[in-house]
Design an enzyme around this catalytic site. Structure first.
Site, short mmCIF file in Angstrom:
data_model
loop_
_atom_site.label_atom_id
_atom_site.label_comp_id
_atom_site.label_asym_id
_atom_site.label_seq_id
_atom_site.Cartn_x
_atom_site.Cartn_y
_atom_site.Cartn_z
N ARG A 15 0.85 -1.19 0.00
CA ARG A 15 0.00 0.00 0.00
C ARG A 15 0.88 1.24 0.00
NH1 ARG A 15 -3.39 -1.56 5.28
NH2 ARG A 15 -1.44 -2.66 5.64
N LYS A 75 1.94 1.73 7.37
CA LYS A 75 2.29 0.90 8.54
C LYS A 75 3.15 1.67 9.53
CE LYS A 75 1.08 -2.52 9.38
NZ LYS A 75 -0.25 -2.83 10.01
N TYR A 94 -0.70 4.14 10.79
CA TYR A 94 -1.01 3.15 11.82
C TYR A 94 0.21 3.00 12.72
CZ TYR A 94 -5.15 1.57 9.28
OH TYR A 94 -6.38 1.51 8.67
N HIS A 96 -0.19 1.06 16.33
CA HIS A 96 -0.36 -0.15 17.16
C HIS A 96 0.74 -0.22 18.22
CE1 HIS A 96 -3.30 -1.43 14.21
NE2 HIS A 96 -2.41 -1.35 13.25
N GLU A 118 -5.41 4.19 14.01
CA GLU A 118 -6.32 3.23 14.65
C GLU A 118 -7.00 3.75 15.90
OE1 GLU A 118 -3.04 2.84 14.53
OE2 GLU A 118 -2.28 2.29 16.50
N ASP A 270 -2.17 -7.34 15.20
CA ASP A 270 -1.51 -6.01 15.22
C ASP A 270 -1.62 -5.36 16.59
OD1 ASP A 270 -4.20 -5.54 14.96
OD2 ASP A 270 -4.03 -4.10 13.33
N1 LIG Z 1 -3.93 -7.96 10.86
C1 LIG Z 1 -4.34 -6.96 10.10
O1 LIG Z 1 -3.85 -6.79 8.98
C2 LIG Z 1 -5.42 -6.07 10.54
C3 LIG Z 1 -5.82 -6.11 11.82
N2 LIG Z 1 -6.88 -5.37 12.27
C4 LIG Z 1 -7.22 -5.52 13.69
O2 LIG Z 1 -8.39 -6.30 13.88
C5 LIG Z 1 -8.87 -6.06 15.21
C6 LIG Z 1 -10.39 -5.86 15.19
O3 LIG Z 1 -10.70 -4.62 14.55
P1 LIG Z 1 -12.20 -4.12 14.30
O4 LIG Z 1 -13.06 -5.22 13.90
O5 LIG Z 1 -12.09 -2.92 13.44
O6 LIG Z 1 -12.60 -3.65 15.77
P2 LIG Z 1 -14.08 -3.32 16.29
O7 LIG Z 1 -13.92 -2.38 17.42
O8 LIG Z 1 -14.97 -2.95 15.15
O9 LIG Z 1 -14.60 -4.73 16.84
C7 LIG Z 1 -14.06 -5.37 17.94
C8 LIG Z 1 -15.14 -6.19 18.58
O10 LIG Z 1 -14.53 -7.00 19.62
C9 LIG Z 1 -15.49 -7.12 20.64
N3 LIG Z 1 -14.84 -7.60 21.86
C10 LIG Z 1 -14.05 -6.93 22.74
N4 LIG Z 1 -13.67 -7.76 23.73
C11 LIG Z 1 -14.23 -8.98 23.47
C12 LIG Z 1 -14.23 -10.24 24.13
N5 LIG Z 1 -13.57 -10.41 25.27
N6 LIG Z 1 -14.91 -11.26 23.57
C13 LIG Z 1 -15.59 -11.09 22.42
N7 LIG Z 1 -15.64 -9.91 21.75
C14 LIG Z 1 -14.97 -8.87 22.27
C15 LIG Z 1 -16.11 -5.73 20.74
O11 LIG Z 1 -17.34 -5.73 21.42
C16 LIG Z 1 -16.25 -5.36 19.26
O12 LIG Z 1 -17.52 -5.71 18.73
C17 LIG Z 1 -8.08 -4.84 15.70
O13 LIG Z 1 -7.02 -5.25 16.52
C18 LIG Z 1 -7.54 -4.25 14.42
O14 LIG Z 1 -6.39 -3.45 14.64
C19 LIG Z 1 -7.58 -4.54 11.43
C20 LIG Z 1 -7.19 -4.43 10.12
C21 LIG Z 1 -6.04 -5.14 9.58
C1 LIG Z 2 -4.86 -1.90 10.46
C2 LIG Z 2 -3.58 -2.42 10.03
O1 LIG Z 2 -2.75 -2.73 10.83
C3 LIG Z 2 -3.30 -2.57 8.63
O2 LIG Z 2 -4.15 -2.22 7.80
O3 LIG Z 2 -2.20 -3.03 8.29
MG LIG Z 3 2.71 -4.07 13.69
#
Ligand SMILES: NC(=O)C1=CN([C@@H]2O[C@H](COP(=O)(O)OP(=O)(O)OC[C@H]3O[C@@H](n4cnc5c(N)ncnc54)[C@H](O)[C@@H]3O)[C@@H](O)[C@H]2O)C=CC1
Ligand SMILES: CC(=O)C(=O)O
Ligand SMILES: [Mg+2]
Length: 372
Positions: A15, A75, A94, A96, A118, A270
């Protein structure tokens, strides 16, 4: 302001912080834009396209960092990048930070002002600069899980959709936010049997309405989590406590209750990941195995589909990026949602969950900004 965009250097990160369309907007606001050569090649935008949009092309990242008042990235800065940041410079990307003490120290020592995509908020309680990448990662999580589930890739050898006469595979999604709902859409589309767990009852109600009987929802207790994880073929980790390190909801001990060859896709990696056995992986080596369970823990999943995700990211980041370029620190002082994005300012940590997670004294954004 001079706004700079270096080429991303994280593993397989394709990206770019500024698309040519965004460059035009900054130029229209009277700013200068400096872009590293080849920063946008993976989204079909070569240097000529950026020049036509009004950018100046420079040969190295150092030129970008040296010549810019604000750096726009995708990133979190890598060690060679945080070494180039300086006091008074704004970093918009971002970060994190909660699970990343080294980067945090690097940013603190640089003296820069770092706004984390974020943790920027909106009026509806959402995270508007995280959401588009959560949409992408949520959708990718099922592709990644389905691929890892194939026998030749170490998985159980289950087809998520099943076929007539044979039951579909089971997908368990922990966290029903933006990642969770997008993972569910893809898994439902494939014909899988899908369950979402969340701690928010209003959220579970909303999911129930959206999917109209096509998924199961379950309140996330230890017992419910065990049942749904043990019976799953693919488990997607999608929880978030904004800014904080992800809670470790699935322990190593629990892996022994899972089906051999089942797959964990820890999208929350992340923020440190919600499985005890997760560690960040890269697109070049996305999976590893622990106790017979395949782990996919890529921390920059959307980097794999830059043509989609760079534009989706820029759509979300442009508004506040322009505010920062137009008004500098005053933009942060004036807007509470942008202030929520401020994580580091002149050597101080200004985000409470990051300060808590890493043992820094919290400096309130209002107190440290002191904008006239
Ligand atoms: N690996 C990657 O490339 C990427 C990672 N992410 C990550 O994904 C993760 C989720 O992001 P979003 O969906 O946008 O967040 P969000 O805030 O929309 O959703 C998170 C959900 O987790 C729930 N939650 C919190 N504690 C909980 C528990 N103990 N048990 C069950 N549910 C629980 C919340 O109620 C909420 O509905 C974040 O850490 C974000 O940074 C996002 C984009 C890319
Ligand atoms: C959210 C994040 O970490 C990504 O888009 O790479
Ligand atoms: Mg990282």
């Amino acid at each position: 302001m001079r706004v700079g965009c270096p080429k991303e250097i994280k593993n397989n990160e394709y990206r770019v912080g500024l698309t040519p369309g965004s460059v035009r907007e900054y130029i229209a606001h009277g700013h200068e834009v400096i872009v590293e050569t080849n920063a946008g090649v993976a989204i079909d935008a070569d240097d000529g396209v950026y020049q036509a949009a009004g950018a100046k092309i420079v040969p190295t990242a150092k030129d970008v960092f040296d010549q810019s008042d604000m750096i726009v990235k995708v990133k979190e800065p890598q060690p060679s990048e945080w070494a180039m940041l300086r006091e008074g410079q704004i970093l918009y990307t971002y970060l994190h930070l909660a699970p990343d003490p080294e980067q945090t120290k690097g940013l603190v020592e640089s003296g820069c002002t770092a706004v984390a995509y974020e943790t920027v908020t909106d009026d509806r309680g959402g995270l508007p600069l995280l959401a588009p990448m959560s949409e992408v990662a949520g959708r990718l999580s099922i592709q990644a899980g389905a691929t890892a589930l194939q026998k030749a890739n170490g998985g159980r050898g289950v087809l998520l959709g099943g076929v007539p006469g044979v039951l579909p595979g089971k997908v368990t999604i922990i966290g029903g936010g933006v990642v969770g709902i997008n993972a569910a859409k893809m898994a439902v589309g494939l014909g899988a049997d899908v369950t979402i767990l969340d701690r928010s009852i209003p959220r579970l109600r909303q999911l129930d309405d959206i999917f109209n009987g096509r998924i199961h929802t379950r309140y996330s207790t230890i017992e419910a989590l065990e049942n749904e994880v043990f019976s799953a073929d693919v488990v997607v980790g999608a929880v978030l406590i904004p800014g904080a390190a992800a809670p470790k909801l699935v322990t190593r001990e629990m892996l022994s209750g899972m089906k051999k060859g089942a797959v964990i896709v820890d999208v929350a990696i992340d923020q440190g990941g919600c499985f005890e056995t997760s560690h960040a992986t890269t697109h070049s080596e996305p999976t590893y195995e622990v106790d017979g369970i395949i782990h996919y823990c890529v921390a920059n999943m959307p980097g794999a589909v830059p043509v989609t995700s760079a534009h989706a990211l820029n759509n979300a980041t442009l508004h506040y990026g322009l505010q920062l370029a137009d008004k500098g620190l005053k933009a942060i002082a004036e807007d509470r949602h942008l202030r929520a994005g401020l994580n580091v300012h002149r050597g101080r940590i200004t985000n409470a969950p990051v300060a808590d997670a890493l043992g820094y004294e919290l400096a309130e954004p209002d107190a440290v900004l002191q904008v006239a």
